[in-house]
Design an enzyme around this catalytic site. Structure first.
Site, PDB file in Angstrom:
ATOM      1  N   ALA A 238       0.853  -1.186   0.000  1.00  0.00           N
ATOM      2  CA  ALA A 238       0.000   0.000   0.000  1.00  0.00           C
ATOM      3  C   ALA A 238       0.889   1.236   0.000  1.00  0.00           C
ATOM      4  O   ALA A 238       2.107   1.154   0.219  1.00  0.00           O
ATOM      5  CB  ALA A 238      -0.928   0.010   1.216  1.00  0.00           C
ATOM      6  N   LYS A 239       0.295   2.375  -0.259  1.00  0.00           N
ATOM      7  CA  LYS A 239       1.005   3.643  -0.163  1.00  0.00           C
ATOM      8  C   LYS A 239      -0.020   4.756  -0.060  1.00  0.00           C
ATOM      9  O   LYS A 239      -1.149   4.634  -0.551  1.00  0.00           O
ATOM     10  CB  LYS A 239       1.887   3.886  -1.391  1.00  0.00           C
ATOM     11  CG  LYS A 239       3.108   4.740  -1.097  1.00  0.00           C
ATOM     12  CD  LYS A 239       4.130   3.982  -0.259  1.00  0.00           C
ATOM     13  CE  LYS A 239       5.396   4.794  -0.054  1.00  0.00           C
ATOM     14  NZ  LYS A 239       6.419   3.991   0.645  1.00  0.00           N
TER      15      LYS A 239
END
Length: 549
Positions: A238-239
């Protein structure tokens, strides 16, 4: 069938193959295709000059051009028109080089059928439409090219390949926050991207930078998936990010921004959903605000909702320096593998933020002479060596390296091209490209940043014998110790720093050994080998979990 007509340029010199392909396009496609067929590259280039082409189906072996040169000339003539290769050349290296050079797909004529051709065209056009909006960024294109290259080498199932090209979940928000004068309300864009939900909760940092966009965040989430899988951590990638310059914000403005951003994404984060961490422009204080905002909403303290927070709030010892320390662990292993004596070596470090400064400190501790460093303000060079402690003390007082005495100021371009044994890239993406790769003069290039080397530069450096430690291996120390912090938070216990560093080193060296073994067995570069290690693990998990419903 779609009412939209797709204008296809078919470049194929074999009349039988051309008829077969046109029949498939006419009768077995979900899209309506209008086909212009030519049998020479020159005629195809002429057709592209006239415009009105949505997609090229390209044979690589033509009377007036051969193999990749055919693709290069098409791409040069029309770089924005997607190309699907149709060839009889069953060569996995050629396929990898083709997608690396920008081909959207690589289909063998001996296995060609209507379903495969239809999917290739539909998915290619879908990717082009996505790239035409905010998804479009050099970093996202690089992440997809790297993945597609590895997928060709591992003969990845097309269903899995198409599934992993884009993130599984994306949230885009715009939100306001007050400036300190309370007369001005600033509205900014924020993002949270979760690439793969198959592996467990997702994990990835939050970046504050004025150039943050959806494409870059998606690229970083994708790289985090492969990184976690390579390290065998129970996370998907994720980011997150906010498009803002944090250096112009006061501490109170930064706090209001962070709390509002957290409130906007609060439904998709959580210790068993998605666990943010610090990244460029954020730090442990920002993570403390995220944790507090989330905890206020649920009614009790939830330390495991973020990692990289202060130790007093449940943070882990060793987290702040983990990425730089882990990079040096891998540098030491790679140096031993190639016979490089680090005690007699020199190093250049691009980027003197969290990763670069700790990497410089630990490299100096390993006996290397640091001859150059840089940050956003300046590059510094001293062939006799720079004192890392003096640099750290200066930055602590002045925030940036500009004005540091006893060193010659140099540009970023000059710094990258200095002769050294170890070059550490710990700044931004796309630093080593086809333009400067020939002038890189190191034996070992270690990526502490994400995506600092383009695929074209990779090819040049590999041919020149430069050993590259790829980002998903080199900078994985941060997410590894974040995993340790998450585990400690869930179990309400604390590990000692020695325990953390011992476990970190063991995980990184195991990943390096597996990557190097695959590279040697399959005659691959380390980046491709590392990607295959990660992608293979995600693929196995997806196949075992199956598809719902």
């Amino acid at each position: 069938m779609s009412d939209q007509t797709v204008r296809v340029l078919l470049v194929e010199d074999n009349p039988l193959h051309a008829k077969l392909i046109q029949r498939l396009l006419d009768t077995e496609m979900q899209l309506r295709c209008e086909v212009v067929a030519v049998d020479r590259l020159a005629d195809g280039l002429g057709q592209l000059e006239r415009g009105a082409t949505d997609l090229v189906l390209l044979d690589l072996i033509l009377p007036d051009s051969q193999e990749l040169e055919t693709l290069f000339r098409i791409r040069s003539a029309a770089p924005d028109v997607p190309v699907v290769i149709l060839t009889g050349l069953d060569d996995v290296k050629l396929a990898a080089h083709a997608v690396e050079a920008g081909a959207s797909d690589f289909l063998l004529k001996t296995r060609l059928n209507g379903v495969a051709l239809d999917r290739a065209i539909r998915y290619t056009l879908a990717r082009k439409r996505a790239h035409g909006g905010e998804w479009d960024s050099p970093m996202f294109r690089l992440a997809q090219q790297q993945f597609l290259k590895a997928a060709q080498f591992m003969n990845l199932d097309d269903n899995i390949r198409q599934r992993l090209l884009f993130p599984q979940r994306t949230q885009v928000v715009s939100f306001p926050f007050f400036r300190d004068d309370r007369a001005q309300v600033e509205t900014v864009f924020g993002y949270r991207v979760q690439h793969v939900l198959t592996m467990g909760p997702t994990k990835g940092g939050i970046r504050y930078h004025e150039d943050v966009d959806l494409g870059d965040v998606a690229a970083l989430a994708t790289l985090m998936t492969w990184k976690c899988a390579l390290m065998r951590l129970p996370f998907g990638g994720a980011k997150g990010g906010v498009r803002v310059d944090p250096t112009v914000l006061s501490k109170t403005e930064l706090q209001r921004l962070t709390r509002r951003y957290t409130a906007e994404i609060i439904d998709i984060i959580g210790p068993d959903k998605d666990i943010p961490a610090p990244d460029m422009g954020t730090d442990e204080q920002v993570m403390a605000w995220v944790m507090d905002t989330y905890s206020q909403q649920v009614g009790h303290a939830v330390p495991a909702v973020v990692t990289g927070k202060p130790v007093v709030l449940g943070g882990s010892l060793g987290r702040k320096e983990a990425t730089g320390r882990g990079l040096v662990y891998v540098i030491e292993a790679a140096a031993e593998a190639i016979g490089l004596d680090l005690a007699k070596s020199t190093a250049v470090v691009q980027g003197f933020g969290n990763v670069g400064s700790f990497a410089a400190r630990f490299l100096a501790g390993a006996g290397l002479k640091i001859i150059a460093v840089s940050d956003v303000s300046i590059g510094l060079y001293n062939p006799a060596g720079l004192s890392v402690n003096a640099l750290l003390e200066y930055v602590a007082k002045n925030r940036v390296l500009a004005g540091f005495p006893d060193a010659e100021p140099i540009s970023n371009a000059e710094l990258l091209e200095l002769e050294c044994d170890v070059l550490v890239l710990a700044a931004l993406q796309n630093q080593v490209t086809a333009e400067n790769a020939e002038r890189i003069k190191c034996q070992l290039l270690a990526e502490g940043a994400n995506g600092p080397t383009t695929l074209e530069a990779d090819e040049i450096l590999n041919e020149r014998g430069v050993h590259i430690i790829p980002d998903i291996l080199g900078n994985a120390g941060g997410v590894t110790v974040s995993y340790f912090e998450w585990v400690q938070g869930l179990q309400n216990l604390t590990w000692t720093l020695d325990e953390i560093n011992y476990r970190l080193k063991a995980i990184l060296l195991d990943a390096f050994a597996r990557t190097r073994r695959r590279a040697e067995d399959d005659q691959l570069d380390l980046r491709t080998a590392a990607l295959i290690e990660g992608i293979a693990r995600v693929t196995q998990a997806k196949l075992l979990r199956g598809l719902f419903p």
